[in-house]
Every structure is written in structure tokens, then in C-alpha cells.
Design an enzyme around this catalytic site. Structure first.
Site, PDB file in Angstrom:
ATOM      1  CB  VAL A 299     -16.710   3.554  -2.068  1.00  0.00           C
ATOM      2  CG1 VAL A 299     -17.803   2.184  -1.703  1.00  0.00           C
ATOM      3  CG2 VAL A 299     -16.304   3.402   0.036  1.00  0.00           C
ATOM      4  CB  VAL A 300     -14.175  -0.067  -5.436  1.00  0.00           C
ATOM      5  CG1 VAL A 300     -14.506  -0.336  -7.370  1.00  0.00           C
ATOM      6  CG2 VAL A 300     -13.185   0.380  -5.241  1.00  0.00           C
TER       7      VAL A 300
ATOM      8  CE1 TYR B 139      -6.734   3.600  -0.372  1.00  0.00           C
ATOM      9  CE2 TYR B 139      -7.104   5.089  -1.575  1.00  0.00           C
ATOM     10  CZ  TYR B 139      -6.335   4.254  -1.208  1.00  0.00           C
ATOM     11  OH  TYR B 139      -5.852   3.690  -2.656  1.00  0.00           O
TER      12      TYR B 139
ATOM     13  CE  LYS C 159      -8.781   3.112  -6.122  1.00  0.00           C
ATOM     14  NZ  LYS C 159      -7.657   2.281  -6.626  1.00  0.00           N
TER      15      LYS C 159
ATOM     16  CG  ASP D  81       2.353  -3.926  -4.130  1.00  0.00           C
ATOM     17  OD1 ASP D  81       0.874  -2.976  -4.485  1.00  0.00           O
ATOM     18  OD2 ASP D  81       2.286  -4.302  -3.916  1.00  0.00           O
TER      19      ASP D  81
ATOM     20  N   GLY E 293     -12.663  -1.113   0.895  1.00  0.00           N
ATOM     21  CA  GLY E 293     -11.309  -0.642   1.692  1.00  0.00           C
ATOM     22  C   GLY E 293     -10.973   0.032   2.937  1.00  0.00           C
TER      23      GLY E 293
END
Lengths: 367, 383, 397
Positions: free
Chosen positions: A28-29, A26, A44, A137, A24
Site C-alpha cells: 500500500v503506498v 503486496y 510504501k 524492468d 497493489g
């Protein structure tokens, strides 16, 4: 510093990264596992130094709250370790999320299933509220499902503590389709009721198998909401016309929910109504919801292990949104899904999936 | 009652079934099954006691002294070696700081935080959080590595973010003389790391507010105290931030002590309604705890006087760790060392990738049955 | 080419299960969505949709995977011929010619209504129908896409049509070469000749491949149709069953009431017995009902599962956290409190309208005030700090 470094090194050795699961803006998974037990985890990795104001706020929030919350229906942060300029969060690995399950048309939902999911959602949410945390959210995409069927609330990138009196909060939170009208009208002072509205929308979506209030813009969202639930009166919702971004949206009559939710029981509709009450103060709270008669009546909520699950294939090729905390505030509902997945999954065709198609395939707009 | 028996019956039944199931579907059986009520213990977990503050940042006074002492010792010997490595014999005349002097310096900068907060009009929450961060930082690090002035600025900036009162770095740095944004941001990750990324803090001032509210609900007559009492108590809490009370006691206890300094009768009356009936008489009583806190506040809550601090600061300039000062020989040596290690790692990765690719730079024809080697990730500099 | 596009259009349209929520009217049975590009400045009254002012309907445009085209527009659009922009003319719509030049509808109308005329920019003779809406921001991309589409129609051989990988790669290289030439207008005449030559040589193969693709698309459509029908049927079945179930429940309730009235047995036992009967009945119904195979299977397996892992009654809260509830009570009538003055004085009702509940803030303070009030401090050097402690992030259960 060395004390800290050494501790970190030890923690880091506990977890092994297997493969990259996605990336993504900010973070990295990675898929990974615990060295000692082989237990599957998601790691993550958040890069630091990307943003001009230092550590990203979403990252800070995620770590802050996940550090403190441990509950069956909240995603668990197993460990945190950091190296030179990376922060690694080790989270439990979760295959799928509620959005995938809703969208999978081959799955049939029984009322007992919906009841079970709702109960788990409310439990997780009630725990957050008990700790005085707003999630801000909630959407099916952020409700992850474990392999044993347990539902877990994830993605605390927009969460925050309850505000002290007189302090303003931002109203640019919650994905549009799940955003309550008080936020759409620009209110800067709100409460945990905003999360309940989102849960109400999710409840409706579980019953309809399609998003209940899909607006195409903030203005449109209000219209869609009022059309679905009727324009509120001043008695119904005192003071709403004085909210900062108030605009007239049109007069819509209050339709009967029974007409749309034909299969819902009276209890279910009652609960739904209470979740989607206009006046935030009168909206049901998470704890009250758990004691609502809907949950105590028959049928009993399905045991989590028996809940419908997504096809393994789709679970394997999960899009990134589920694992990273990358929140696009204006994202409307469904994340990006490769349309080709549909073809591959359904068609066990006589015509074999063409392997080496002509080069034009990549730019094929004729389909 | 009926429910529980049903549950017990269910769970034992379920166990049996799970055992049978295991043969058919191990996944289902090994799941932690129904609703967590399998656990025998019905001991409830109190919320505060589950927080990171209670679990990880709580020590006895002896332990605190021990930590500071050992940190200091380790630092002194490490820095001494660095001095020697750069220039043998240079460390002989250097007078290193001891643990108490370090603490003195930290205390001074702790006292500066309220001034800054007043300048920026940050709420109390930010001030309290920043102070906690600063103090916790120096339970993991030494001032000879990192000067408290810079750490203080960074801790405050970090606190604005973690408490949801963010301010842009430009707005922040521009109001602080002789400070560039990079000065603040450079240390941010370090501070966060030293805190173990545990950002949530429970504060005594909120507990005080709670007591204040609860007094109005006192059974019988609500206890009404003048606002001046509240302000005085809050003042004591602010003083307590200069001490170690937050590491030894809970916020509620500190708040009670603060109130007790101002309105002892009201405090005792209130506390009596909260103490549980079955307290062990041999255990430490609430009132004795309150007394200890009160004496701590009154004795250690003083801002260090400028003269003694000046002396320490002067010596710090000489004995601080050259490795952390850009430009010195030791610093450059350390960087070179780090570079070398990183280069080694990189070379190893390149080797792995090449092995995976095989001799042909364009790769051989892709065979589906060829096992793919492990993923090599250039982003991943953790391994 | 337009014909086959239409066919694709129509077939795609029929396939979409969820009606798109676009409000713009479709033309040629495709749905057009106006897509906004990067905007520099917008007026509040700016339309966010492109409207057509011309009487002629323009076909073309590139369709995306769901069969809809989207039209590109940006606030900075300006017709190179008449220099009007969207600020002056909100209904401005720029179309692209076959020589890849843009101009607005009114200019097109003006220049080409009476018949073919030269393009004002490059003097190539054009007809009115040669214009189509722009899909991509970059005209170069538009051109490339059009060329590639055209080539794809002609050069549609697959890997299976070749003996070995090498010759397939050679073929691909040649195709790419041709494409490159056409895009950059190198040796156009020669390249066109190559295309013709290829077509002549491989006519049969091309035809066969085309047909194969069509058959595939057709099969897919049929498959989806049958699935849709199945799904609807299943949903109908389910609803019917739920109706039945509800009736059963009502009947069951009435039964209980009746039984309780008339008999003198233990009330609990009666209720339990009736419940057991009801459950048995519904299980039996599950097992016997539904004609559709898959649905029946599903429900049967569910019923079977219920006897293995039963669904248990709802338990509202299942964790064992203690939030000090017995230590404090929030005062019903509220508190006199300096900090929440602003809330109390909220004359406009803004905080109230937004739903701010000061009770939540009070609750938090009260909890803080009693949390761990009696927990004694640690003594001695015993417990160790986090860095040396277990690596558990959370409190052990």
C-alpha cells in the site's frame, strides 16, 4: 529484539503518513512527509505473510538493492522501518514518470530534451551495472521524474546481481515491448545488454511518441521486432538459432531507420542502432553510450529543470503503477488509465460536466 | 580543463540567477540544480565503503565483545523478571548463559549450515550469506530468546531468496526432519528485521577468486599456482566464517590472508602491487592486518566440540525466555498484553471515524466546503 | 436502437487517433476484438479468435469506451442444442437470443433461416435477427446491461431537473425499482405500464436531455478534431525548424573550416566566435519563427530560459564514486578459470548467443579482491552500530 524494536520506533516517528496514494497486491503506498522538514515522501508499506513462501521476492529485491544504491538518477530509499508485520519503505516522492510525459500530447519534445533524458537514463543504468546489478524492468513507466526534472530509475522488483558463470537466470523478465530478442528466444544466460535494449526502445519511443515495438504476444513481439529491424543473419548474431525457444519468425528485410525516424540526427540514429544491435555482446554498454558523440554534439542536453513537464492535474491523480513495485510480467506497456481523465482535462466546455447524471452512467456502454 | 572552468563559471553564474529566480519561482531555485557538481568535495566515495556491510556491520573486537556482553546482560535480567513475574523465586536456581556460551552455541549452528547446503546443493554464495545472516542476527538478539537451530533454518531459507536461488518452502521443509514450513516462515520477518533489511553481503570467497584471476595477470610473469592451493585457501575462508573476521576486516583482506596461509610469497608479491604509494607508515599496514587475520583464523576457527555444547544446550532448555515459548503462562500473558494494546488502538480509531462521520449514520448531505478529517486507515497498524 | 448504436460506432471510430492493432475485420464499422475467457485446456492448434461460419452478420454486442466490442468466448463453450464444442468444431460461435439463451451459429441457421420459429429451450418465438454475440461471461450480466441501457434512454433526468435532493433521490429509487423488476421479471406488465406512463408525462424533458447529450458529444468531437489538426501542424513546424537548424549547423561547420583555413587568428577563439554566432542565430530563429501561437510561446520561453539557466555540455559521469578502477585491469585474453569452464566450453554457443559475458563476472570478482584492501579495522569502542547510529540509510554525501 527490544533493541531492534526501539530503533524502529524512533525511525518511524520521523515520517508521517498523509494519505493513501494507492494499493497493489503486496503493498500500500501512502503520500507522506518528513516530520522535521516537511519534505514530501512516498511510504510504501509492504504486508508480510501474504505469500506462501514467506517474504515476497520482489519486496526483498527492492529493499536489497535500494539499500545499497545511492545515485542522482536512481530513486532514493530514504529510510526503512518495520512494525509487527509490516515493512515500510520511505522513498523520495516523485510526481510523474516518462510514460505520462510521452503520452501527454500537449507537450512538445525538442531533440535536446530527448538527449537530456537519455543521458540521465544511461547514467542511472551505468551506475547499476557498475554495482553489478541488472535492472531487468526498464520501461518509461519505471523512469520517474522529479520536480526538478531529474530522471530516476525506479522499481527494482525484478533486479538481480550479475550471475556467476554457469548459473541460469529466468528469461521471463522485462515488459514484453522492451524485451530483447535473446530473452524472447528463451535464453537463460544473458548479461547487462538486456537493459541496453530496453533503453534503446525507450529512446525510440521518445522520438516517435509511441511505443516502438508493441507486440501482442511473445511470438508477435519477435515478429514486430524483426519487421522493424530486419531478421538477423547468423553472421550478425552467431548462435541465435540454437537458443532454447528459437522459432522461425519470417524473413524480413532490414529497413532503414532513417525512414521512420525522420527527425533524428545521424548521431542519434547511430546510437539507437548500437543499442538495438542483435548480438548482445556487440551491443553498446551503458558507459560507452555516455561517451557517444550523440551526447557531445549540439544541441546541448536540456538542463533538467527546463524539461517538459506533465500537467499538474494529471500528476495529482497518478495511477498506482508508478509508485508501487507491482510488476505484471506480461503487462503490455501502458498501465490502466482512467479514460475519463482525458475528457476532464481537455474540455473546458461550454457544456458543463454533467454533475448528477442519470444512474445509467455507471454502466454506460453506449459511449 | 576547459570544461571544468566552464562548469565553475556556470555554477557561480547559476547561483546568482538562482537567487534572482527564487523571487519568481522558489521551486526552481531550491532544486539541487544542475548536475551535482556543486559539491566542493571531490573526494571519491569507494563502492565498498558505501555499502551497508561496511557502514553498519563493522566493529572492532572490543566492540563485538561489548555488544554481546550487554545483550546478554539485558536478556538475563529481562528473563529473570519474567520468571519472577510468573512465579516468584523461580529464577533463583536457573543458571543463565553468559555471552561466551551463547557464542559457542551460535558457532555450532554456523558449522551446520555447510552440511545443509551440501544436502540441497546450494551454491557457495548461499552458504556464505546464510552464515553471515546467522551471525549478524545474534549481534542483535540472544539465544535465550530464539534458539539458533530455528534461526539457522530460517536464515538459510532467507539467504536462498536474497541470493536469487529460491526454493519453495515445501521443498525446503520436507527435506529437514521434524520441521514444518511454519517453523521456518514464522521467524523470517524477525530475522529480516534484525538484519535491518540489509541483505547484500560482500564475500571473501569472491575476493579470493578475484585474486586468483589477477595473479594470472601479474605484471612480468603471471603467477600460476596449483588448484590445490586454491582449494586450500578456500578451506581457510570457510574456516574464517566461524570467526568474527568478517566483522572486523574487509573481504579482500580476509581473502589475502587465506591465500597467505597457503602461498605466502605469492600473496605478498600480489599485495605489494596493490598497496598505494603514499600510505602513511604509522598506519596499520596491510601485512600486519594479514597476520592478525591469519592468527584469528587459526585460533578461533574451530568447530565447538560436542560435549561442551551439549552442556550449554541443556541449560538453555531451562533458562530460555518463557515469553517466547507458546503455551507458558508468560507467553499467554504477553499475548494478552499485546491484544489489549491493539484493542485500545482500534477503539481509538473507531472513535475518530465516528467523530468524522457525525451523528447521522448515513452522513449529512455532502458539502464541498466542509473540511474532510484526516484519513483513518484500518490497514495502518503502525501508529 | 441499432441505428443509434451505429451512429455512435461510426463517430467513435473516426475519433480514435491511434489505429487499433486488432487484426480482426470489423463489421458494421465497429471493431470487434475476440476476447478469450478462462481456459481449461488448449490445443496448440486452437484458434485464439472466434470465426464466423454463418452467412448472416449479427449485430449488437456491447461496446466499451473506445467504441469497440469484444466478444466473449471460452474453451468450455458448448452449444446446448447440438452439444458441439470448440474441440470438435473450432469455428464454434455462440450467440445469444433475445430470451437470453445461447446457441451456435449452425443451429441458428438451421432453425431460423426459413422464418420465425420457437426457441428450442423456452419456446418463445424468435427471428434470426434476434440473436447477438455475447459480450459478457455471465448471461445475467448481459441481460442486465441491455435492460439498463434501455432504461437509461428513457430515464435520463439529472439532478438539475429537480427542486431538491429528496425528490431526485425518490426519482432514482423509482428508476432502480423499475429496473429491478424488469431484470427479475417481477410484475412485468405493470412495470412496462409505468415506463409508458413516465414517457408520456416527461416526453419533452427526455427529448431535451437527449439532445443536450448529443450536442455535448458533438462539441467534444469537434474540439478533438481541432486539437489534432493543431498538433499535426505544430509537428510539421517543428520538423521544418529542425531541418533548418541542421542546415545551419552544417553551414556553421563549413564556416569554421573555411575561417580556420584562411585566417591566422587563434583557432579556439574562432571556433568560440562561430559557435556564439550560431547560437545567436538559432535563438533569433526561435524567437521569430512559428506561426502557431502556442508553439511560438513555448519556444520563446525556452530560449529565454536558456539565457537564465544555460544548457551545459554533456558530462558523461557525474557521480563521485570510486570503483577501484586503478587497482585492477581485466585481462584482455581472458583467464584460465575453473569456474567459467562451462562458459568456455559452450559448444552450442547458447551462452554466447544469449549474450552472457563472463567478463562481467570476472570484473566483479576483481573488484571484490581489491576493495578496501588497505582500510584498517576499527579499534576500541568508538564507532557505534547502526541501531544507535544516525538514522541515515545511505552514506552521507
Amino acid at each position: 529484539m527490544d533493541v531492534v524494536e526501539k530503533a524502529n520506533l524512533d525511525r518511524q516517528k520521523r515520517w508521517i503518513k498523509d494519505s493513501k496514494a494507492g494499493e497493489g497486491t503486496y503493498a500500500v503506498v501512502y503520500r507522506g512527509h518528513e516530520a522535521a522538514t516537511g519534505k514530501r515522501v512516498a511510504i510504501k508499506k509492504i504486508k508480510v505473510g501474504q505469500f506462501k513462501d514467506g517474504l515476497d521476492m520482489s519486496a526483498i529485491r527492492e529493499v536489497k538493492y535500494l539499500r545499497e544504491l545511492k545515485h542522482q538518477n536512481v530513486i532514493e530509499l530514504l529510510d526503512v522501518f518495520s512494525s509487527k508485520m509490516n515493512l515500510n519503505l520511505v522513498l523520495e516522492f516523485l510526481d510523474s514518470d516518462l510514460e505520462m510525459i510521452i503520452k501527454d500530447r500537449s507537450l512538445v519534445f525538442l531533440p535536446a530534451d530527448i538527449k537530456s533524458w537519455m543521458a540521465m537514463t544511461f547514467r542511472g543504468l551505468e551506475f547499476c551495472h557498475r554495482n553489478h546489478i541488472l535492472h531487468r524492468d526498464l520501461k518509461p513507466n519505471n523512469l520517474l521524474i522529479a520536480s526538478d526534472g531529474q530522471l530516476k530509475i525506479a522499481d527494482f522488483g525484478l533486479a538481480r546481481d550479475f550471475a556467476d558463470p554457469g548459473f541460469k537466470m529466468t528469461n521471463q523478465v522485462i515488459t514484453r515491448w522492451y524485451r530483447p530478442p535473446e530473452l524472447l528466444f528463451g535464453s537463460r544466460y544473458y548479461s547487462s545488454a538486456v537493459d541496453i535494449w530496453s533503453v534503446g526502445c525507450i529512446f525510440a519511443e521518445l522520438m516517435l511518441r509511441t511505443p516502438y515495438l508493441p507486440g501482442e504476444s511473445d511470438m508477435d513481439q519477435l515478429k514486430v521486432t524483426f519487421r522493424a529491424l530486419g531478421t538477423p543473419t547468423e553472421e550478425e548474431w552467431p548462435g541465435y538459432m540454437k537458443l532454447p525457444d528459437y522459432v522461425t519468425v519470417g524473413q524480413f528485410p532490414k529497413p532503414s531507420l532513417r525512414d521512420l525516424f525522420t527527425a533524428a540526427s545521424a548521431d542519434a540514429l547511430n546510437l539507437l542502432n548500437k543499442c538495438l544491435t542483435y548480438e548482445p555482446r556487440r551491443r553498446i554498454s551503458a558507459r560507452e553510450a555516455l561517451y557517444h558523440s550523440y551526447f557531445f554534439g549540439l544541441p546541448y542536453p536540456t538542463h533538467p529543470s527546463k524539461l517538459p513537464k506533465c500537467a499538474k492535474q494529471v500528476a495529482a491523480s497518478r495511477p498506482l503503477e508508478d509508485l508501487n513495485g507491482n510488476v505484471e510480467k506480461d503487462a503490455t506497456g501502458p498501465g490502466v488509465h482512467a479514460k475519463n481523465n482525458r475528457l476532464k482535462r481537455k474540455l473546458s466546455s461550454p457544456v458543463d460536466e454533467p454533475k448528477g447524471r442519470s444512474i445509467a452512467r455507471r454502466l454506460d456502454f453506449t459511449k | 580543463m576547459e570544461e571544468r572552468t566552464l562548469k565553475v563559471a556556470t555554477s557561480s553564474y547559476a547561483c546568482l540567477i538562482l537567487a534572482i529566480l527564487y523571487v519568481f519561482d522558489p521551486d526552481m531555485a531550491t532544486s539541487t540544480s544542475d548536475d551535482g557538481n556543486e559539491s566542493v568535495a571531490t573526494v571519491k566515495k569507494p563502492l565498498y565503503e558505501s555499502s551497508t556491510q561496511f557502514r553498519n556491520w563493522r566493529c572492532s573486537p572490543e566492540k563485538l565483545a561489548h555488544i554481546r556482553h550487554s545483550l546478554n546482560e539485558a536478556a538475563v535480567s529481562a528473563i529473570r523478571n519474567t520468571f519472577e513475574a510468573a512465579e516468584p523465586g523461580s529464577s533463583a536456581n536457573v543458571s543463565f548463559l553468559d555471552a561466551d556460551e551463547e557464542l559457542l552455541l551460535v558457532k555450532l549452528y554456523v558449522s551446520k549450515i555447510p552440511q545443509l547446503c551440501a544436502l540441497f546443493r546450494f551454491p557457495e554464495e548461499v552458504e556464505a550469506t546464510a552464515i553471515t545472516y546467522l551471525k549478524r542476527f545474534y549481534l542483535r538478539n540472544t539465544v535465550m530468546d530464539w534458539h539458533p537451530k530455528s534461526v539457522m533454518l530460517t536464515a538459510l531459507f532467507l539467504a536462498t531468496k536474497t541470493t536469487n536461488n529460491p526454493i519453495s518452502i515445501e521443498a525446503y521443509a520436507s527435506h529437514i526432519p521434524k520441521t514444518a514450513p511454519s517453523d521456518v516462515l514464522d521467524l523470517e520477518f524477525l530475522v529480516a528485521q534484525s538484519l535491518g533489511f540489509e541483505f547484500a553481503v560482500w564475500h571473501a570467497h569472491r575476493a579470493l577468486w578475484g585474486i586468483w584471476l589477477d595473479l594470472q595477470n601479474f605484471p612480468g610473469d603471471p603467477i600460476r599456482l596449483p588448484m590445490s592451493a586454491y582449494d586450500a585457501a578456500l578451506g581457510h575462508i570457510r574456516t574464517s566464517r566461524l570467526t568474527d573476521t568478517e566483522f572486523i576486516y574487509a573481504p579482500s583482506q580476509i581473502a589475502l590472508a587465506a591465500l597467505s596461509l597457503v602461498a605466502p610469497d605469492a600473496a605478498t608479491k600480489w599485495a605489494d602491487t596493490k598497496v598505494s604509494a603514499d600510505t602513511d607508515t604509522s598506519a596499520v599496514s596491510l601485512s600486519s592486518m594479514v597476520e592478525s587475520i591469519k592468527s584469528l583464523i587459526l585460533s578461533s576457527g574451530k568447530i565447538p566440540d560436542v560435549e561442551s555444547v551439549r552442556e550449554v544446550d541443556r541449560r538453555l532448555r531451562i533458562c530460555k525466555n518463557p515469553e517466547k515459548v507458546p503455551g507458558t503462562k508468560a507467553y499467554l500473558a504477553k499475548r494478552a498484553e499485546e491484544e489489549r494494546l491493539a484493542e485500545e488502538k482500534r477503539a481509538k480509531k473507531v472513535e475518530e471515524v465516528q467523530k468524522a462521520m457525525g451523528a447521522d449514520p448515513f452522513g449529512e448531505e455532502i458539502k464541498n466546503d466542509a473540511p474532510r478529517p484526516g484519513l483513518v486507515d484500518y490497514d495502518d497498524d503502525d501508529d | 436502437m441499432t441505428q443509434s448504436l451505429n451512429k455512435h460506432c461510426r463517430s467513435k471510430h473516426a475519433q480514435s487517433s491511434m489505429a487499433p492493432r486488432s487484426t480482426v475485420s470489423g463489421w458494421l464499422q465497429g471493431k470487434t476484438i475476440r476476447k478469450a475467457g478462462a481456459t481449461a485446456n488448449t490445443r496448440s492448434s486452437t484458434p485464439n479468435q472466434v470465426q464466423s461460419t454463418s452467412a448472416t452478420i449479427f449485430a449488437g454486442g456491447v461496446k466499451d469506451a473506445s467504441g469497440r466490442t469484444s466478444e466473449y468466448f471460452s474453451m468450455d463453450d458448448q452449444c446446448p442444442v447440438c452439444k458441439s464444442d470448440r474441440y470438435l468444431n473450432p469455428k464454434l460461435r455462440l450467440l445469444v437470443s433475445s430470451c437470453y439463451h445461447k446457441m451456435c451459429e449452425s443451429c441458428i441457421d438451421r432453425l431460423f433461416t426459413l422464418g420465425p420459429a420457437p426457441c428450442p429451450i423456452c419456446s418463445k418465438v424468435l427471428r434470426k435477427l434476434a440473436f447477438s454475440p455475447q459480450t459478457f461471461e455471465d448471461l445475467g450480466v448481459e441481460k442486465e446491461v441491455a435492460i439498463r441501457r434501455r432504461i437509461a434512454k428513457e430515464f435520463n433526468k439529472r439532478r438539475e431537473d429537480f427542486l431538491d435532493l429528496l425528490s431526485y433521490n425518490d426519482y432514482l429509487e423509482e428508476v432502480e425499482d423499475i429496473t429491478f423488476n424488469l431484470i427479475n421479471e417481477i410484475d412485468v406488465a405493470q412495470t412496462e405500464a409505468r415506463i409508458v406512463a413516465h414517457r408520456a408525462e416527461n416526453a419533452a424533458l427526455i427529448e431535451m436531455n437527449l439532445q443536450r447529450e448529443e450536442a455535448y458529444a458533438h462539441a467534444l468531437k469537434e474540439h478533438e478534431e481541432t486539437e489534432k489538426r493543431e498538433r499535426e501542424f505544430r509537428a510539421l513546424e517543428l520538423r521544418r525548424e529542425e531541418e533548418e537548424e541542421r542546415e545551419e549547423r552544417e553551414k556553421g561547420k563549413r564556416e569554421i573550416i573555411d575561417k580556420l583555413e584562411t585566417s591566422d587568428k587563434d583557432a579556439n577563439k574562432l571556433v568560440a566566435k562561430t559557435r556564439a554566432n550560431a547560437l545567436k542565430r538559432s535563438a533569433a530563429r526561435f524567437a521569430s519563427a512559428s506561426h502557431l501561437q502556442s508553439s511560438a510561446q513555448l519556444l520563446r520561453s525556452r530560449a529565454a530560459q536558456s539565457t537564465v539557466i544555460p544548457d551545459i555540455p554533456h558530462v558523461p559521469l557525474q557521480d563521485d564514486y570510486y570503483a577501484y578502477e586503478d587497482k585492477f585491469r581485466t585481462k584482455e585474453s581472458g583467464y584460465e578459470d575453473v569456474f567459467s569452464e562451462a562458459v568456455r566450453q559452450d559448444r552450442e554457443g547458447i551462452m554466447r548467443g544469449g549474450g552472457y559475458m563472463v567478463e562481467e563476472a570476472w570484473g566483479r570478482a576483481l573488484m571484490c579482491a581489491v576493495a578496501a584492501l588497505e582500510v584498517p579495522p576499527l579499534v576500541g569502542l568508538e564507532p557505534i552500530l547502526s541501531s544507535e547510529q544516525t538514522t541515515a540509510v545511505h552514506a552521507p554525501a
